[in-house]
Scaffold this active site. Structure first.
Site, PDB file in Angstrom:
ATOM      1  N   ASN A  92      -6.213  21.508 -17.223  1.00  0.00           N
ATOM      2  CA  ASN A  92      -7.320  21.711 -18.163  1.00  0.00           C
ATOM      3  C   ASN A  92      -7.489  20.549 -19.136  1.00  0.00           C
ATOM      4  O   ASN A  92      -7.703  20.751 -20.332  1.00  0.00           O
ATOM      5  CB  ASN A  92      -7.127  23.027 -18.929  1.00  0.00           C
ATOM      6  CG  ASN A  92      -7.383  24.248 -18.077  1.00  0.00           C
ATOM      7  OD1 ASN A  92      -6.796  24.377 -17.006  1.00  0.00           O
ATOM      8  ND2 ASN A  92      -8.227  25.138 -18.527  1.00  0.00           N
ATOM      9  N   ARG A 224      -2.755  30.817  -7.545  1.00  0.00           N
ATOM     10  CA  ARG A 224      -3.122  32.162  -7.957  1.00  0.00           C
ATOM     11  C   ARG A 224      -3.621  32.976  -6.762  1.00  0.00           C
ATOM     12  O   ARG A 224      -3.862  32.421  -5.685  1.00  0.00           O
ATOM     13  CB  ARG A 224      -4.184  32.092  -9.062  1.00  0.00           C
ATOM     14  CG  ARG A 224      -3.636  31.580 -10.387  1.00  0.00           C
ATOM     15  CD  ARG A 224      -4.715  31.303 -11.411  1.00  0.00           C
ATOM     16  NE  ARG A 224      -5.517  30.133 -11.073  1.00  0.00           N
ATOM     17  CZ  ARG A 224      -6.383  29.566 -11.914  1.00  0.00           C
ATOM     18  NH1 ARG A 224      -6.553  30.063 -13.131  1.00  0.00           N
ATOM     19  NH2 ARG A 224      -7.077  28.514 -11.532  1.00  0.00           N
TER      20      ARG A 224
END
Length: 325
Positions: A92, A224
């Site tokens: 990020n 994920r």
């Protein structure tokens, strides 16, 4: 770029700029990322002003003991609090974006705190690199998929772009000493080797890359629940852009670019557009629409797929939950 790469550039340079079919990630509005890209647009004089100094002071408070920065914090608006959990990452836009910002503030005001923080961050990035040239999402290492070599959201590529600029002595980084510049040059060479080795080969042909690759075997890895092993268009576009900036690329680099470009050409989707409504995202038939690419493709078949939080692969976007669309 040399003659080996020219056909790829002429044939499909636009591919890396048109990647429209994305999985959505919901980030709370009160938990925004500090983004260097926001401040990179400011004129040089702004970095010598009071606003830039206040942001820099906040950024300094968030630097971890290891030298990196955490993600999902609006450092333009707040300073770190003692109770805040700070874990350094390159995800990020974390760490490399703070470093670019601090370098510009230092060059404008020559506050030694900014230079010291930048150098600690540089040492952090160099230390975090695996011997095989890849970078994990978090360092110190954490359990789970964050140990993988992380191309997701251009994390590793952004780190390499920063180290390349430092190694070259670009104008924002002339204050970096020769020893560190040499270390950065070695790091990006090792990173390039990792990129070439992780490029996915199918039936003897070079294709592109996954969001993350196993840090030991280098194969495409799961993260994920909705991030399955696959060939990923967005991350691969960022990698190809980086490879295209290499001066006098080797035949191996040119082959890598051409292989990825051929994969983009083979997997483009025509005749549809992705339309964002007030509360959803839908696919609409449109013969005049420019090509789009799915975020995820099956490795062996190049079939686009989608995945929700249940971890089940689906082949139509309207089959996954609204939040993931």
């Amino acid at each position: 770029m040399n003659k080996h790469a020219i056909p790829a550039v002429k044939r499909f340079c636009h591919a890396v700029a048109i990647l429209l079919v994305w999985g959505l990630t919901i980030v709370p509005v009160f938990c925004a990322d500090f983004s260097f890209n926001t401040y990179a647009k400011q004129p040089t004089a702004w970095f010598a002003g009071t606003e830039a100094r206040q942001i820099a002071d906040n950024v300094l408070t968030f630097q971890t003991v290891e030298g990196g920065w955490p993600k999902r914090v609006d450092m333009a608006q707040q300073a770190a609090k003692p109770e805040q959990d700070k874990k350094a990452t390159i995800d990020n836009e974390a760490t490399w974006s703070q470093m670019r910002f601090l370098a510009r503030v230092y060059n404008a005001g020559h506050d030694d705190r900014d230079k010291a923080a930048f150098m600690r961050g540089l040492d952090y990035l160099l230390k975090a690199q695996y011997p095989n040239g890849g970078w994990p999402q978090y360092y110190p290492l954490r359990k789970g998929y964050s140990c993988c070599i992380t191309y997701n959201d251009d994390a590793m590529i952004s780190v390499m772009a920063l180290l390349r600029d430092v190694a070259r002595g670009e104008k924002d980084f002339t204050f970096v000493d020769e020893a560190h510049r040499t270390a950065c040059e070695k790091a990006i060479a090792s990173g390039l080797d990792c990129i070439l080795k992780t490029q996915i080969v199918v039936n003897g042909k070079l294709t592109a890359w996954c969001q993350q690759h196993d840090e030991v075997t280098l194969v495409a890895a799961k993260a994920r629940a909705y991030e399955l092993p696959s060939i990923c268009s967005h991350e691969s576009a960022g990698i190809v852009r980086y490879l295209m900036t290499i001066e006098n690329p080797s035949p191996q680099v040119c082959a890598s670019i051409n292989g990825a470009m051929a994969w983009f050409e083979a997997t483009k989707i025509e005749g549809i557009r992705v339309e964002k409504t007030k509360e959803d995202r839908i696919v609409v038939k449109d013969a005049s629409a420019p090509p789009v690419w799915a975020r995820y493709y099956e490795i062996d078949t190049n079939r686009p797929f989608f995945c929700g939080r249940d971890g089940v692969k689906k082949y139509s976007m309207d089959e996954i939950e609204q939040e993931r669309r």
